[in-house]
Design an enzyme around this catalytic site. Structure first.
Site, PDB file in Angstrom:
ATOM      1  N   ASP A 152      38.595  43.189  36.374  1.00  0.00           N
ATOM      2  CA  ASP A 152      39.573  43.784  35.467  1.00  0.00           C
ATOM      3  C   ASP A 152      38.990  44.965  34.722  1.00  0.00           C
ATOM      4  O   ASP A 152      39.733  45.805  34.201  1.00  0.00           O
ATOM      5  CB  ASP A 152      40.066  42.723  34.485  1.00  0.00           C
ATOM      6  CG  ASP A 152      40.809  41.632  35.233  1.00  0.00           C
ATOM      7  OD1 ASP A 152      40.146  40.771  35.837  1.00  0.00           O
ATOM      8  OD2 ASP A 152      42.056  41.684  35.248  1.00  0.00           O
ATOM      9  N   ARG A 201      47.575  43.329  26.899  1.00  0.00           N
ATOM     10  CA  ARG A 201      46.406  42.564  27.369  1.00  0.00           C
ATOM     11  C   ARG A 201      45.180  43.460  27.258  1.00  0.00           C
ATOM     12  O   ARG A 201      45.193  44.586  27.722  1.00  0.00           O
ATOM     13  CB  ARG A 201      46.597  42.080  28.815  1.00  0.00           C
ATOM     14  CG  ARG A 201      47.717  41.063  28.986  1.00  0.00           C
ATOM     15  CD  ARG A 201      47.737  40.450  30.385  1.00  0.00           C
ATOM     16  NE  ARG A 201      46.617  39.510  30.570  1.00  0.00           N
ATOM     17  CZ  ARG A 201      46.268  39.024  31.750  1.00  0.00           C
ATOM     18  NH1 ARG A 201      46.909  39.408  32.862  1.00  0.00           N
ATOM     19  NH2 ARG A 201      45.251  38.164  31.859  1.00  0.00           N
ATOM     20  N   ASN A 244      35.650  39.784  34.892  1.00  0.00           N
ATOM     21  CA  ASN A 244      36.622  39.217  35.828  1.00  0.00           C
ATOM     22  C   ASN A 244      37.051  37.857  35.316  1.00  0.00           C
ATOM     23  O   ASN A 244      36.560  37.373  34.288  1.00  0.00           O
ATOM     24  CB  ASN A 244      36.014  39.127  37.240  1.00  0.00           C
ATOM     25  CG  ASN A 244      37.084  38.932  38.311  1.00  0.00           C
ATOM     26  OD1 ASN A 244      38.064  39.667  38.359  1.00  0.00           O
ATOM     27  ND2 ASN A 244      36.895  37.932  39.155  1.00  0.00           N
ATOM     28  N   ARG A 284      50.428  40.503  37.005  1.00  0.00           N
ATOM     29  CA  ARG A 284      49.064  40.409  36.531  1.00  0.00           C
ATOM     30  C   ARG A 284      48.160  41.029  37.581  1.00  0.00           C
ATOM     31  O   ARG A 284      48.615  41.438  38.622  1.00  0.00           O
ATOM     32  CB  ARG A 284      48.670  38.972  36.224  1.00  0.00           C
ATOM     33  CG  ARG A 284      49.394  37.833  36.942  1.00  0.00           C
ATOM     34  CD  ARG A 284      48.969  37.462  38.309  1.00  0.00           C
ATOM     35  NE  ARG A 284      47.551  37.605  38.513  1.00  0.00           N
ATOM     36  CZ  ARG A 284      47.055  37.996  39.669  1.00  0.00           C
ATOM     37  NH1 ARG A 284      47.835  38.264  40.691  1.00  0.00           N
ATOM     38  NH2 ARG A 284      45.748  38.106  39.845  1.00  0.00           N
ATOM     39  N   GLY A 285      46.895  41.173  37.195  1.00  0.00           N
ATOM     40  CA  GLY A 285      45.996  41.921  38.078  1.00  0.00           C
ATOM     41  C   GLY A 285      45.875  43.339  37.535  1.00  0.00           C
ATOM     42  O   GLY A 285      46.889  43.978  37.254  1.00  0.00           O
ATOM     43  N   ALA A 286      44.663  43.815  37.373  1.00  0.00           N
ATOM     44  CA  ALA A 286      44.461  45.099  36.685  1.00  0.00           C
ATOM     45  C   ALA A 286      45.297  46.253  37.248  1.00  0.00           C
ATOM     46  O   ALA A 286      46.038  46.896  36.504  1.00  0.00           O
ATOM     47  CB  ALA A 286      42.968  45.437  36.687  1.00  0.00           C
TER      48      ALA A 286
HETATM   49  C1  LIG Z   1      42.602  43.411  41.263  1.00  0.00           C
HETATM   50  S1  LIG Z   1      42.573  42.868  39.628  1.00  0.00           S
HETATM   51  C2  LIG Z   1      42.514  41.145  39.889  1.00  0.00           C
HETATM   52  C3  LIG Z   1      41.923  40.413  38.721  1.00  0.00           C
HETATM   53  O1  LIG Z   1      42.907  40.169  37.701  1.00  0.00           O
HETATM   54  C4  LIG Z   1      42.958  38.766  37.478  1.00  0.00           C
HETATM   55  O2  LIG Z   1      43.187  38.438  36.148  1.00  0.00           O
HETATM   56  P1  LIG Z   1      44.703  38.045  35.687  1.00  0.00           P
HETATM   57  O3  LIG Z   1      45.267  37.164  36.746  1.00  0.00           O
HETATM   58  O4  LIG Z   1      44.492  37.349  34.344  1.00  0.00           O
HETATM   59  O5  LIG Z   1      45.425  39.355  35.530  1.00  0.00           O
HETATM   60  C5  LIG Z   1      41.599  38.276  37.915  1.00  0.00           C
HETATM   61  O6  LIG Z   1      40.600  38.562  36.965  1.00  0.00           O
HETATM   62  C6  LIG Z   1      41.428  39.080  39.177  1.00  0.00           C
HETATM   63  O7  LIG Z   1      40.131  39.152  39.689  1.00  0.00           O
END
Ligand SMILES: CSC[C@H]1O[C@H](OP(=O)(O)O)[C@H](O)[C@@H]1O
EC number: 5.3.1.23
Length: 363
Positions: free
Chosen positions: A243, A90, A253, A53-55
């Site tokens: 994101d 997603r 975010n 996860r993480g963009a």
């Molecule tokens: C550097 S992108 C990080 C960003 O992604 C996270 O969402 P998720 O864990 O659902 O993928 C979160 O919004 C973070 O700030």
């Protein structure tokens, strides 16, 4: 990042030449385990279930997912289907669309028998580029922390962050955490307030894991504590990830970010967003147009934890049968953002600020 002297990235090609390996983030911090992706569906499932996860990491995984699909079938039809499957995983993180479009622009015109090697090479470049991009974000953000440190009369620079935008959200370094790592590595006295970040607790489980492994002083707090700490002068700055950020600086975010930005604005606490250019959606100006992912209710009504045997267990924490809503992101309007920390420098959260750093995107 280094963990106990071992350097890690979050995604890498398997030694068998026909797989990709990732760190399974659904098991952290309790279990550090790699998962092997062998097919397009493995890659899509890893994104949907948030093993990755993480963009930026979602984008990198999608790029390798296209490679895995082409390994099975390099035809036009297979390529188009793979892109469709991955884009449907997603909706909010724009790096997913960016990576897919980047790969398709190269793969579609290519002869099918050249696509497999081309896809693997480009996916690897996307990962290498992300590492350097995040390193640069870190260096630009470091200057902001140094400036705050210089103005303090003793004590650490107290930084609040939300969710996880560390090296686990990217290929390495991270976005919001990169400046913090660089400040810590430079000997600047920093302390991080880590929002636990309900419902999946990416802060308590992932950001705290990262900072602890690197020795960065931090404390986990409940999501609702940040406003109080800002009111009491215990937060010098906020740095979060994103994101998707629009061409005018509206920031999508993790859910709860907007509330932190409101508290920061009300208490004159600088609120920074760290992002690579690949997270900017140049097709959008109004954050209200950003698609917000609605995830399953079970993420709200259940919680993951460590069982007695060193594994992971899920427990129900809500009244049985109660429905739950689970919007996974919110949008912070640009007016609440002090500045955007990019790989090209720091700019205002505005169309002028972003087009100044990315003139080639000027609209
Ligand atoms: C550097 S992108 C990080 C960003 O992604 C996270 O969402 P998720 O864990 O659902 O993928 C979160 O919004 C973070 O700030």
């Amino acid at each position: 990042m280094q963990i106990n002297g071992t350097a890690y990235r979050t995604i890498w090609p398997g030694e068998d030449g026909a797989s990709v390996e990732i760190i399974d983030q659904t098991l952290l911090p309790h279990v550090f385990e790699a998962a092997v992706l062998r097919t397009l569906d493995d890659a899509a499932r890893a994104i949907v279930t948030m093993q990755v996860r993480g963009a930026p990491l979602i984008g990198a995984t999608a790029a390798y997912g296209l490679w895995l699909a082409l390994l099975a079938d390099p035809s036009d039809e297979a390529l188009d289907r793979a892109a469709e499957v991955l884009l449907a995983t997603r909706p909010t993180a724009v790096n997913l669309r960016w990576a897919i479009n980047d790969m398709l622009a190269r793969l579609r015109p290519a002869a099918p028998d050249t696509r497999v090697a081309m896809a693997k090479a480009r996916a690897g470049e996307i990962c290498d580029e992300d590492v350097e991009t995040c390193r640069s974000i870190g260096s630009h953000g470091l200057a902001l922390i140094e400036k705050i440190a210089a103005g303090k009369q003793g004590g650490p620079v107290n930084i609040l962050t939300h969710c996880n935008a560390g090296w686990l959200a990217t290929v390495d370094w991270g976005t919001a955490l990169a400046p913090i790592y660089m400040a810590f590595n430079k000997g600047i006295d920093v302390h991080v307030w880590v929002d636990e970040t309900r419902p999946r607790n990416q802060g308590a489980a992932l950001t705290a894991y990262e900072l602890g492994a690197h020795g960065v002083p931090h404390r986990i707090i409940v999501d609702n504590a940040g406003g109080h700490l800002m009111q009491r002068g215990q937060v010098d700055m906020c740095i979060v990830g994103t994101d998707r950020t629009t061409a005018s600086g509206d920031v999508a975010n993790k859910i709860g970010t907007y509330l932190k930005a409101l508290a920061a604005h009300d208490n004159d606490v600088p609120f920074y967003v760290a992002l690579p250019g690949t997270t900017i959606d140049w097709t959008l100006h109004d954050g209200r147009d950003i698609p917000i992912e609605e995830r399953g209710a079970e993420e709200v009504t259940r919680m993951a934890g460590r069982d007695g045997r060193g594994g992971v267990v899920h427990v129900d924490i809500a009244a049985p049968g109660s429905p739950a809503g689970n919007p996974a992101f919110d949008v912070t309007p640009a007016r609440l953002v002090t500045g955007l920390i990019t790989e090209r420098g720091v700019c205002a959260a505005s169309a002028e600020g972003l087009s100044g750093l990315y003139p080639e995107q000027g609209r």
